[in-house]
Design a protein around this motif. Structure first.
Motif, PDB file in Angstrom:
ATOM      1  N   GLU A 243       0.802  -1.229   0.000  1.00 15.39           N
ATOM      2  CA  GLU A 243       0.000   0.000   0.000  1.00 15.39           C
ATOM      3  C   GLU A 243       0.833   1.278   0.000  1.00 15.39           C
ATOM      4  N   HIS A 244       2.142   1.161   0.229  1.00 15.64           N
ATOM      5  CA  HIS A 244       2.995   2.359   0.267  1.00 15.64           C
ATOM      6  C   HIS A 244       3.865   2.524  -0.981  1.00 15.64           C
ATOM      7  N   THR A 245       3.825   1.554  -1.893  1.00 15.60           N
ATOM      8  CA  THR A 245       4.738   1.605  -3.042  1.00 15.60           C
ATOM      9  C   THR A 245       4.463   2.775  -3.971  1.00 15.60           C
ATOM     10  N   GLN A 246       3.225   3.250  -4.022  1.00 15.63           N
ATOM     11  CA  GLN A 246       2.883   4.365  -4.906  1.00 15.63           C
ATOM     12  C   GLN A 246       2.639   5.661  -4.140  1.00 15.63           C
ATOM     13  N   SER A 247       3.064   5.709  -2.897  1.00 12.33           N
ATOM     14  CA  SER A 247       2.895   6.928  -2.103  1.00 12.33           C
ATOM     15  C   SER A 247       3.782   8.040  -2.656  1.00 12.33           C
ATOM     16  N   GLY A 248       3.489   9.252  -2.266  1.00 10.29           N
ATOM     17  CA  GLY A 248       4.268  10.400  -2.733  1.00 10.29           C
ATOM     18  C   GLY A 248       5.761  10.263  -2.458  1.00 10.29           C
ATOM     19  N   PRO A 249       6.160   9.994  -1.206  1.00 10.81           N
ATOM     20  CA  PRO A 249       7.595   9.869  -0.938  1.00 10.81           C
ATOM     21  C   PRO A 249       8.269   8.753  -1.741  1.00 10.81           C
TER      22      PRO A 249
ATOM     23  N   THR B 286       7.339   7.472  -4.638  1.00  9.25           N
ATOM     24  CA  THR B 286       7.385   7.887  -6.043  1.00  9.25           C
ATOM     25  C   THR B 286       8.463   8.934  -6.259  1.00  9.25           C
ATOM     26  N   ASN B 287       8.537   9.922  -5.374  1.00  7.09           N
ATOM     27  CA  ASN B 287       9.552  10.972  -5.517  1.00  7.09           C
ATOM     28  C   ASN B 287      10.964  10.408  -5.390  1.00  7.09           C
ATOM     29  N   LEU B 288      11.180   9.509  -4.438  1.00  6.78           N
ATOM     30  CA  LEU B 288      12.507   8.907  -4.284  1.00  6.78           C
ATOM     31  C   LEU B 288      12.873   8.063  -5.503  1.00  6.78           C
ATOM     32  N   ARG B 289      11.902   7.322  -6.049  1.00  2.60           N
ATOM     33  CA  ARG B 289      12.156   6.538  -7.269  1.00  2.60           C
ATOM     34  C   ARG B 289      12.495   7.451  -8.441  1.00  2.60           C
ATOM     35  N   ASN B 290      11.777   8.564  -8.580  1.00  9.99           N
ATOM     36  CA  ASN B 290      12.044   9.484  -9.685  1.00  9.99           C
ATOM     37  C   ASN B 290      13.416  10.136  -9.552  1.00  9.99           C
ATOM     38  N   LEU B 291      13.805  10.478  -8.333  1.00  5.58           N
ATOM     39  CA  LEU B 291      15.151  11.022  -8.117  1.00  5.58           C
ATOM     40  C   LEU B 291      16.212   9.956  -8.411  1.00  5.58           C
ATOM     41  N   SER B 292      15.936   8.723  -8.017  1.00  7.85           N
ATOM     42  CA  SER B 292      16.854   7.626  -8.283  1.00  7.85           C
ATOM     43  C   SER B 292      17.023   7.410  -9.786  1.00  7.85           C
TER      44      SER B 292
ATOM     45  N   ASP C 187       8.082   3.094   8.058  1.00  7.86           N
ATOM     46  CA  ASP C 187       7.632   1.996   8.890  1.00  7.86           C
ATOM     47  C   ASP C 187       6.540   1.266   8.112  1.00  7.86           C
ATOM     48  N   PRO C 188       6.648  -0.054   7.946  1.00 11.74           N
ATOM     49  CA  PRO C 188       5.661  -0.776   7.141  1.00 11.74           C
ATOM     50  C   PRO C 188       4.216  -0.598   7.618  1.00 11.74           C
ATOM     51  N   ALA C 189       4.020  -0.405   8.896  1.00 12.34           N
ATOM     52  CA  ALA C 189       2.660  -0.243   9.419  1.00 12.34           C
ATOM     53  C   ALA C 189       2.141   1.177   9.219  1.00 12.34           C
ATOM     54  N   GLU C 190       3.024   2.165   9.341  1.00 14.29           N
ATOM     55  CA  GLU C 190       2.597   3.567   9.282  1.00 14.29           C
ATOM     56  C   GLU C 190       2.901   4.250   7.952  1.00 14.29           C
ATOM     57  N   GLY C 191       3.841   3.733   7.212  1.00 13.05           N
ATOM     58  CA  GLY C 191       4.231   4.380   5.963  1.00 13.05           C
ATOM     59  C   GLY C 191       5.372   5.361   6.193  1.00 13.05           C
ATOM     60  N   PHE C 192       5.486   6.335   5.299  1.00 11.70           N
ATOM     61  CA  PHE C 192       6.556   7.320   5.380  1.00 11.70           C
ATOM     62  C   PHE C 192       6.178   8.425   6.351  1.00 11.70           C
TER      63      PHE C 192
END
Length: 141
Positions: free
Chosen positions: A63-69, A71-77, A110-115
């Motif tokens: 559920e966190h793979t497409q979150s804003g952080p 996505t932004n980290l992937r785009n910077l990478s 955190d896997p339970a809470e997200g970024f």
């Protein structure tokens, strides 16, 4: 049990150069799409995959793979690896990271809470490092 179909590498290279899709190649050679992808990798015809492990060092919950952080980290990478995303996506990621760096913030996961945004540690910031890598790569283009 029958013999597994083989894919002629020269023929595969010719058809890939002609622009045939993976689905078309699978039908042509009588193999699965996965078989075509494996043959393309083995023949050096597959595009190199980007590795975002440095930018996303956490095991993300689905559920966190497409979150804003994320996505932004992937785009910077991607930018840091010489394959920047579309300009609007890159600009969003750059602005997001710069805002955090300017505010002395970093992200944690955190896997339970997200970024979550947290104060950057005195030793440095993960976001600042990823941003610096992206900016260096973009300057050399």
């Amino acid at each position: 049990m029958g013999r597994r179909p083989t894919i002629d590498r020269a023929e595969l290279a010719r058809l890939v150069a002609e622009g045939l899709s993976v689905q078309e190649l699978a039908a042509r050679f009588g193999v699965s799409e996965s078989g075509v992808l494996q043959a393309k990798r083995a023949a050096g015809l597959a595009k190199a995959m980007l590795d975002h492990g440095r930018a996303l060092p956490w095991k993300l919950s689905r559920e966190h793979t497409q979150s804003g952080p994320a996505t932004n980290l992937r785009n910077l990478s991607a930018a840091a690896q010489g394959k920047p995303p579309a300009p609007e996506r890159l600009n969003t990621a750059l602005r997001w990271a710069q805002r955090l760096v300017d505010a002395g913030l970093d992200v944690t996961y955190d896997p339970a809470e997200g970024f979550r945004e947290v104060p950057a540690s005195p030793g440095g910031s993960h976001v600042a490092d990823v941003l610096a890598d992206a900016r260096r790569a973009l300057e050399t283009r």
